[in-house]
Write a protein that holds these residues in place. Structure first.
Motif, PDB file in Angstrom:
ATOM      1  N   MET A 119       0.830  -1.204   0.000  1.00  0.00           N
ATOM      2  CA  MET A 119       0.000   0.000   0.000  1.00  0.00           C
ATOM      3  C   MET A 119       0.865   1.254   0.000  1.00  0.00           C
ATOM      4  SD  MET A 119      -2.974  -1.112   2.707  1.00  0.00           S
ATOM      5  CE  MET A 119      -3.582   0.573   2.820  1.00  0.00           C
ATOM      6  N   GLU A 120       1.952   1.226   0.770  1.00  0.00           N
ATOM      7  CA  GLU A 120       2.849   2.384   0.789  1.00  0.00           C
ATOM      8  C   GLU A 120       3.466   2.610  -0.584  1.00  0.00           C
ATOM      9  OE1 GLU A 120       7.037   3.925   2.761  1.00  0.00           O
ATOM     10  OE2 GLU A 120       6.069   2.140   3.575  1.00  0.00           O
ATOM     11  N   VAL A 121       3.920   1.524  -1.224  1.00  0.00           N
ATOM     12  CA  VAL A 121       4.511   1.644  -2.558  1.00  0.00           C
ATOM     13  C   VAL A 121       3.500   2.235  -3.536  1.00  0.00           C
ATOM     14  CG1 VAL A 121       5.456   0.364  -4.508  1.00  0.00           C
ATOM     15  CG2 VAL A 121       6.134  -0.247  -2.186  1.00  0.00           C
ATOM     16  N   ALA A 122       2.267   1.731  -3.494  1.00  0.00           N
ATOM     17  CA  ALA A 122       1.231   2.229  -4.399  1.00  0.00           C
ATOM     18  C   ALA A 122       0.932   3.699  -4.140  1.00  0.00           C
ATOM     19  CB  ALA A 122      -0.036   1.388  -4.235  1.00  0.00           C
ATOM     20  N   CYS A 123       0.867   4.091  -2.872  1.00  0.00           N
ATOM     21  CA  CYS A 123       0.583   5.492  -2.530  1.00  0.00           C
ATOM     22  C   CYS A 123       1.708   6.417  -2.978  1.00  0.00           C
ATOM     23  CB  CYS A 123       0.366   5.622  -1.023  1.00  0.00           C
ATOM     24  SG  CYS A 123      -1.161   4.870  -0.412  1.00  0.00           S
ATOM     25  N   VAL A 124       2.954   5.981  -2.768  1.00  0.00           N
ATOM     26  CA  VAL A 124       4.093   6.801  -3.182  1.00  0.00           C
ATOM     27  C   VAL A 124       4.107   6.953  -4.698  1.00  0.00           C
ATOM     28  CG1 VAL A 124       6.610   6.921  -3.279  1.00  0.00           C
ATOM     29  CG2 VAL A 124       5.481   6.215  -1.168  1.00  0.00           C
ATOM     30  N   TRP A 125       3.868   5.853  -5.402  1.00  0.00           N
ATOM     31  CA  TRP A 125       3.815   5.924  -6.864  1.00  0.00           C
ATOM     32  C   TRP A 125       2.781   6.933  -7.336  1.00  0.00           C
ATOM     33  CZ3 TRP A 125       3.942   0.110  -8.694  1.00  0.00           C
ATOM     34  CH2 TRP A 125       5.263  -0.345  -8.604  1.00  0.00           C
ATOM     35  N   GLU A 126       1.578   6.835  -6.775  1.00  0.00           N
ATOM     36  CA  GLU A 126       0.497   7.716  -7.208  1.00  0.00           C
ATOM     37  C   GLU A 126       0.802   9.162  -6.868  1.00  0.00           C
ATOM     38  OE1 GLU A 126      -2.864   8.540  -9.257  1.00  0.00           O
ATOM     39  OE2 GLU A 126      -1.860   6.600  -9.032  1.00  0.00           O
ATOM     40  N   CYS A 127       1.389   9.370  -5.691  1.00  0.00           N
ATOM     41  CA  CYS A 127       1.696  10.730  -5.245  1.00  0.00           C
ATOM     42  C   CYS A 127       2.708  11.395  -6.172  1.00  0.00           C
ATOM     43  CB  CYS A 127       2.224  10.696  -3.811  1.00  0.00           C
ATOM     44  SG  CYS A 127       2.736  12.308  -3.173  1.00  0.00           S
ATOM     45  N   TYR A 128       3.815  10.706  -6.441  1.00  0.00           N
ATOM     46  CA  TYR A 128       4.859  11.299  -7.264  1.00  0.00           C
ATOM     47  C   TYR A 128       4.506  11.292  -8.741  1.00  0.00           C
ATOM     48  CZ  TYR A 128       7.702  11.542  -3.110  1.00  0.00           C
ATOM     49  OH  TYR A 128       8.166  11.849  -1.864  1.00  0.00           O
ATOM     50  N   LYS A 129       3.588  10.430  -9.128  1.00  0.00           N
ATOM     51  CA  LYS A 129       3.100  10.473 -10.504  1.00  0.00           C
ATOM     52  C   LYS A 129       2.291  11.748 -10.728  1.00  0.00           C
ATOM     53  CE  LYS A 129       0.324   7.851 -13.835  1.00  0.00           C
ATOM     54  NZ  LYS A 129      -0.508   6.625 -14.039  1.00  0.00           N
ATOM     55  N   LEU A 130       1.465  12.098  -9.736  1.00  0.00           N
ATOM     56  CA  LEU A 130       0.668  13.318  -9.845  1.00  0.00           C
ATOM     57  C   LEU A 130       1.552  14.555  -9.818  1.00  0.00           C
ATOM     58  CD1 LEU A 130      -2.325  12.416  -7.476  1.00  0.00           C
ATOM     59  CD2 LEU A 130      -2.329  12.468  -9.981  1.00  0.00           C
TER      60      LEU A 130
END
Length: 297
Positions: A119-130
């Motif tokens: 979940m942390e990996v997915a959240c970080v990905w989405e955050c920095y993608k945005l």
């Protein structure tokens, strides 16, 4: 930002660690390494929490988000492997008592920790993608390199039993291959930064293609030799599990030598497939780059 996920990570890993610690039984080699892996996750996660509390990421010598997400990927894989190997190697040998319940509880906590790290990996990905911030592990080659190095580390755990390969040149070559490919993967990860791209005498995709092709070929030789010399009677191998006396009527926990040989073979095959996927990616990158240059007037 992601401290709300770090607390459940710590709670789950610490719970798994102390549940097994409280069992009061003697651990085997694999179990000791599983305990070490949980301890590594505890120390790593706690260190990141402390550094973030003291605002250290602002002064970090390289991109903090790359470091934190890479650690989360490895921690998720560590917890996943612990959740698989611990039941296989130990829980099934325990009697139906309180110790078995503690071991099952530890496995459940390890599984939950794995999910939270993902979940942390997915959240970080989405955050920095945005935010349109580049992140190495967010790329296909980054993920493949994480898998390659992690599988290599698991192989090294089984190879700690030196009786599997010592005094057999072909099998010692396999161990050398695992070490060489691990070092090459780490070098590729460290050099995949903007400041290194312009220092190479060749293009970056070609550099990665060459390293990956070498690692793929080496892994192919290692897989073939490991299978022949471990499981083919013509080369002194043991094709049947029953031919290994340590695997018959076993009442102690852990993996016998034949199981460890099979585990290394399976992990080698998995890593070979990962390298093939990595090779395909970089071959496509080089091909696309060549096509782009060919259309330039």
């Amino acid at each position: 930002m992601f401290s709300c996920l770090r607390l459940p990570q710590l709670v789950c890993i610490i719970s798994a660690f102390f549940l097994v610690l409280d069992m009061g039984i003697r651990w085997g080699d694999i179990s000791s390494r599983i305990m070490f892996s949980w301890c590594f996750c505890i120390v790593g996660t706690l260190t990141i929490v402390i550094l973030e509390l003291y605002r250290f990421p602002n002064d970090f010598p390289f991109c903090w988000y790359n470091f934190s997400i890479t650690y989360a990927c490895y921690a998720a894989l560590i917890c996943l492997s612990a959740s698989i190997f611990y039941p296989i190697t130990y829980i099934k040998f325990l009697p139906y008592d309180a110790n078995r319940n503690r071991a099952i509880g530890a496995t459940v906590f390890s599984c939950i920790a794995c999910v939270v790290y993902v979940m942390e990996v997915a959240c970080v990905w989405e955050c920095y993608k945005l935010k349109e911030i580049p992140c190495y592990v967010h790329t296909m080659p980054g993920l493949l390199k994480v898998l390659e190095t992690f599988v290599a580390c698991v192989i090294f755990v089984f190879l700690s039993n030196t009786s599997l390969y010592l005094h057999q040149p072909a099998l010692e070559w396999c161990v050398a291959v695992y070490s060489i490919c691990f070092i090459l993967a780490v070098v590729a990860m460290l050099m995949d930064r903007d400041e290194w791209e312009n220092r190479l005498p060749i293009s970056f995709p070609v550099f990665h293609l060459g390293l990956t092709l070498l690692s793929t070929l080496l892994h192919f030789t290692a897989l073939v030799l490991w299978l022949l010399y471990q499981f083919d009677e013509k080369y002194g191998g043991q094709p049947q599990r029953s031919s290994n006396a340590n695997c018959i009527d076993r009442t102690t926990n852990g993996l016998c030598a034949w199981d460890q040989r099979l585990a290394v073979a399976i992990l080698t095959a998995i890593n070979l497939l990962v390298y093939v996927a990595d090779l395909g990616y970089w071959a496509r990158q080089v091909s696309v780059g060549t096509e782009d240059h060919s259309v330039v007037p």
